[in-house]
Enzyme design. Structure first.
Site, short mmCIF file in Angstrom:
data_model
loop_
_atom_site.label_atom_id
_atom_site.label_comp_id
_atom_site.label_asym_id
_atom_site.label_seq_id
_atom_site.Cartn_x
_atom_site.Cartn_y
_atom_site.Cartn_z
N GLU A 1 0.83 -1.21 0.00
CA GLU A 1 0.00 0.00 0.00
C GLU A 1 0.86 1.26 0.00
OE1 GLU A 1 -3.17 -0.25 2.82
OE2 GLU A 1 -3.72 -2.25 2.17
N GLU B 1 -9.22 4.45 0.14
CA GLU B 1 -9.17 4.79 1.58
C GLU B 1 -8.05 5.79 1.87
OE1 GLU B 1 -8.30 1.27 3.92
OE2 GLU B 1 -6.69 0.68 2.62
N HIS C 1 -18.54 -9.14 5.51
CA HIS C 1 -17.20 -8.64 5.76
C HIS C 1 -16.52 -9.50 6.82
CE1 HIS C 1 -14.30 -5.44 7.44
NE2 HIS C 1 -13.82 -5.89 6.31
N HIS C 2 -15.34 -10.02 6.50
CA HIS C 2 -14.52 -10.77 7.45
C HIS C 2 -13.19 -10.08 7.60
CE1 HIS C 2 -16.69 -14.85 6.40
NE2 HIS C 2 -17.44 -14.06 7.15
N GLU C 3 -13.09 -9.14 8.51
CA GLU C 3 -11.76 -8.61 8.84
C GLU C 3 -11.14 -9.61 9.80
OE1 GLU C 3 -9.63 -5.82 7.96
OE2 GLU C 3 -8.51 -7.41 8.95
N HIS D 1 -8.68 -8.18 0.86
CA HIS D 1 -7.89 -6.97 1.11
C HIS D 1 -6.63 -7.34 1.90
CE1 HIS D 1 -10.54 -3.37 0.07
NE2 HIS D 1 -11.00 -4.43 -0.58
N GLU D 2 -5.55 -6.65 1.59
CA GLU D 2 -4.23 -6.87 2.23
C GLU D 2 -3.66 -8.26 1.95
OE1 GLU D 2 -6.77 -6.02 4.70
OE2 GLU D 2 -6.54 -3.88 4.25
N GLU E 1 -7.50 -6.12 -3.10
CA GLU E 1 -7.00 -4.76 -2.88
C GLU E 1 -5.52 -4.76 -3.25
OE1 GLU E 1 -6.28 -3.40 1.11
OE2 GLU E 1 -7.24 -1.49 0.66
#
Ligand code: NOJ
Ligand code: CA
Length: 702
Positions: free
Chosen positions: A171, A509, A414-416, A484-485, A503
């Site tokens: 990022e 963001e 959403h699964h963070e 993401h990440e 992502e």
């Protein structure tokens, strides 16, 4: 044409034969050479229209604890092949992809050890791919790597579009410089990341790496089909411009565990003298395995809105439900805790988004912060970071399921995981079953922070296997994944088209942290997007975040450039990321986001120069509708938009969303003009783009 020559080399009185293999691309523009050097090391080189792309570069491995598996080989077999086929995409920038390549297969055996590996080269009109293959063999079964030796010896001090190598994040802001300038700029570039970082010990950069030579060649280096292997960074010798593989280690420094009977990812070099060919290349997906999912009817390109941007604006909305700490997931009864009153994912607020999505034809609503565990998302002491089956007390999962389905809208899960990966694998099947029970068929996963508890790296083999496993398991439940990440994509979405987006780069963001320069989106398609679609989340209309109170950031584009990104940033998953209230103030401009397709029959790269501008036209899949997006960097420019891709002999209506005369990203981002025009395949539009601006056009048959 392929030639074979026998070279006799005299060295220290010894003579031995070295077989040189050459192979050129189907159109003859690219040509590669493979041979063994005097120390019997395998090397390759590559030219394009007679210009050197890759000078003699070595191949092989350094095996632990200290075996050199990169020299003293003999060639035991070579085979040539050619193939020209066309395959259909489940979704993509084109409905059909042609795979026209020639192949050279070389089997090697190391003289004293008897250890073997093969190299498979595939040469296309737009580049070269090669991978190592480890045949099953008696002398070698399991081994681990100190490094992969693969070199990419560049011919000069190219201009490079790079981000620093890092085992845990991509990022970064992208730096543009000569290769020789990387050493003096790399520390500053490293400091650009806010995310979890672990810089590499060497002078190294990440792939996809985009390069431009002084003699006008565009070169892109990346990898394809990253399976059971660590992601590759590239070491740089800033004096000789020799780049070499730098694999991501595990927590003990091991750079890959190999079992014979396996293959490495492909190393890819895409080349042209026209930047547009880089963006049009299908080389990386062609090197991935065909789709492994039999029934793909449930995989659907998706346009969505969500309870998301409000967490970044500084307006006060939060993922968490309460300020209370000392929570034990699975034991704490949240209904007994005092809510702090500004929890975003509450039932009535989610319903507002469902209403908006339904009214304006969006497929889905993403809801973050719906589940237990957000109070302490560093959660060093927790056994479970989050529950993926327990909603917060004010998020009525059943009620929302019924409401969304009555409105014809899907909710995106959403699964963070906060990178608590073992924990996620423990919960994953329950989480997927929970999703199916409540009507969810897509999930945004997240891997913020260091990998818990193993201290592995995001880009290492162990995590690569995790991401791939999640996607494979999700497919069994007919679930689409937007990770993401995670490690940067390598075209694996061809094999698992339920991996709908990722992502793995600096996305919108960062606008809320003032972190996106005007040239960023003109570079990403040449770098990060080479591996696959990005969930970039464009569509921010209110670019002045001070309106929310606590945030001084300014979005670095005009409003119209935000529209253009839906076309220039290819993804089958596109978010209209702003608060719906901001769209309600600009319904005329919002119309473009409502109309724009997310799946395409054909893509036409009209203009492109990395770092400066991109103009792309695409035909909507299964419809006679076309959409064009043009973007520029910090400089205003005039785009030349040739509509000769339109079917001939017909009349069309174009709706043009243009930057206003006084628009510029900094002082006047919301100045836009919408006009209509009759056009045909003979029309060439000249369109002015403001500094940090863009143009967006929709075209319908009359
Ligand atoms: C980082 C992701 O990129 C962002 O989209 C998400 O909202 C947060 N993590 C929380 O999961
Ligand atoms: Ca520029």
């Amino acid at each position: 044409m392929k030639k074979r020559a026998l070279l006799f080399i005299e060295l220290l009185g010894l003579s031995f034969s070295v077989m040189a293999q050459t192979m050129s691309s189907p159109d003859g523009n690219l040509s590669m050479d493979f041979h063994l050097t005097a120390d019997k090391a395998p090397v390759y080189s590559l030219t394009y229209k007679g210009k050197t792309v890759i000078k003699e570069s070595r191949m092989g491995f350094l095996v632990r604890p200290s075996y050199d598996f990169s020299k003293n080989f003999r060639i035991i077999e070579t085979k040539e092949d050619a193939s020209d086929t066309t395959w259909n995409t489940v979704w993509g920038q084109n409905s059909e992809v042609r795979d026209n390549h020639k192949e050279l297969f070389v089997a090697l055996e190391q003289e004293k050890t008897g250890w073997k590996f093969n190299i498979r080269f595939r040469i296309f009109d737009d580049g070269l791919g090669f991978r190592y293959e480890f045949p099953v063999q008696k002398e070698l079964r399991h081994f681990s790597l100190n490094e992969e030796v693969t070199e990419f010896h560049l011919a000069g001090n190219h201009k490079a579009f790079w981000i620093p190598a890092d085992y845990d994040t991509n990022e970064f802001q992208i730096t543009t410089s000569k290769l020789s300038e990387v050493p003096s700029l790399i520390d500053e570039a490293r400091n650009e990341a806010l995310a979890c970082k672990s810089p590499t010990p060497n002078l190294a950069v990440q792939t996809p790496l985009m390069l431009k030579s002084e003699d006008g060649l565009y070169i892109n280096i990346h990898e394809a089909a990253l399976v059971n292997y660590p992601a590759m960074h590239l070491n740089l010798d800033a004096e000789t411009f020799l780049m070499s593989a730098h694999l991501t280690p595990d927590k003990n420094g091991v750079k890959g565990y190999i079992q014979t009977g396996s293959v490495t990812p492909w190393r890819t070099i895409i080349v042209s003298d026209d930047a547009r060919d880089i963006l049009a290349s299908n080389l990386i997906i062609n090197l991935n395995e065909p789709c492994k999912i039999e029934d793909t009817s449930w995989i659907k390109p998706t346009k969505y809105v969500g309870v998301w941007w409000e967490y970044f604006t500084g307006g006060g909305s939060t993922w968490s439900y309460t300020d209370c700490q000392d929570i034990v997931i699975g034991k704490t009864d949240y209904t007994k805790l005092k809510p702090h009153g500004h929890h975003g994912a509450n039932t009535s607020h989610v319903k507002e988004y469902i209403d908006f999505a339904s009214k304006h034809g969006f497929d889905a609503v993403l809801v973050e912060g719906w589940n237990e565990g957000w109070e302490d998302n560093y959660a060093y002491a927790k056994e479970y970071m989050y529950s993926f089956t327990k909603p917060y007390p004010d998020f009525d999962v059943k009620e929302l399921q019924n409401y969304a389905s009555s409105k014809g809208v899907k909710i995106i899960m959403h699964h963070e995981t906060t990178s608590s990966v073992i924990d996620y694998e423990r919960q994953m099947h329950d989480a997927f079953r929970f999703m199916k029970e409540y009507g969810y068929d897509a999930v945004k996963t997240g891997y913020v922070g260091p990998i818990i508890p193993r201290s592995e790296h995001h880009d290492g083999q162990w995590m690569v296997n995790h991401y791939n496993r999640v996607v494979e398991e999700a497919a069994k439940y007919k679930i689409m994944i937007n990770s993401h990440e995670a490690v940067r994509p390598t075209g694996m979405y061809r094999t698992y088209p339920n991996w709908i987006a990722q992502e793995s780069a600096r996305g919108t963001e960062f606008e809320s942290f003032n972190g996106i320069r005007q040239d960023h989106q003109t570079i990403l398609p040449f770098t990060r997007l080479m591996g696959g679609p990005m969930d970039y989340t464009p569509g921010i209309f209110e670019g002045d975040l001070s309106v929310y109170g606590n945030n001084k950031a300014k979005v670095g584009t005009t409003l119209v450039k935000q529209l253009a990104l839906y076309v220039t940033m290819y993804s089958p998953l596109q978010m209209a990321a702003d608060l719906y209230q901001n769209y309600e103030k600009h319904m005329d401009a919002f119309q473009f986001i409502k109309d724009v397709a997310v799946d395409w029959d054909n893509t036409y790269i009209l203009e492109a120069e990395p770092g400066d501008y991109i103009t792309i036209a695409r035909k909507a899949r299964g419809k006679n509708e076309w959409f064009i997006g043009g973007i520029t960097d910090e400089n205003s420019r005039e785009a030349t938009i040739n509509l000769d891709f339109l079917p001939k002999g017909k009349k069309y209506q174009a709706t043009i969303y243009a930057d206003g005369k006084k628009a510029d990203w900094k002082n006047n981002p919301k100045d836009y003009v919408i006009s209509t025009k009759k056009v045909s395949s003979k029309t060439v539009l000249k369109q002015k783009l403001a500094a940090g601006g863009g143009v967006a056009i929709s075209i319908k048959e009359l």
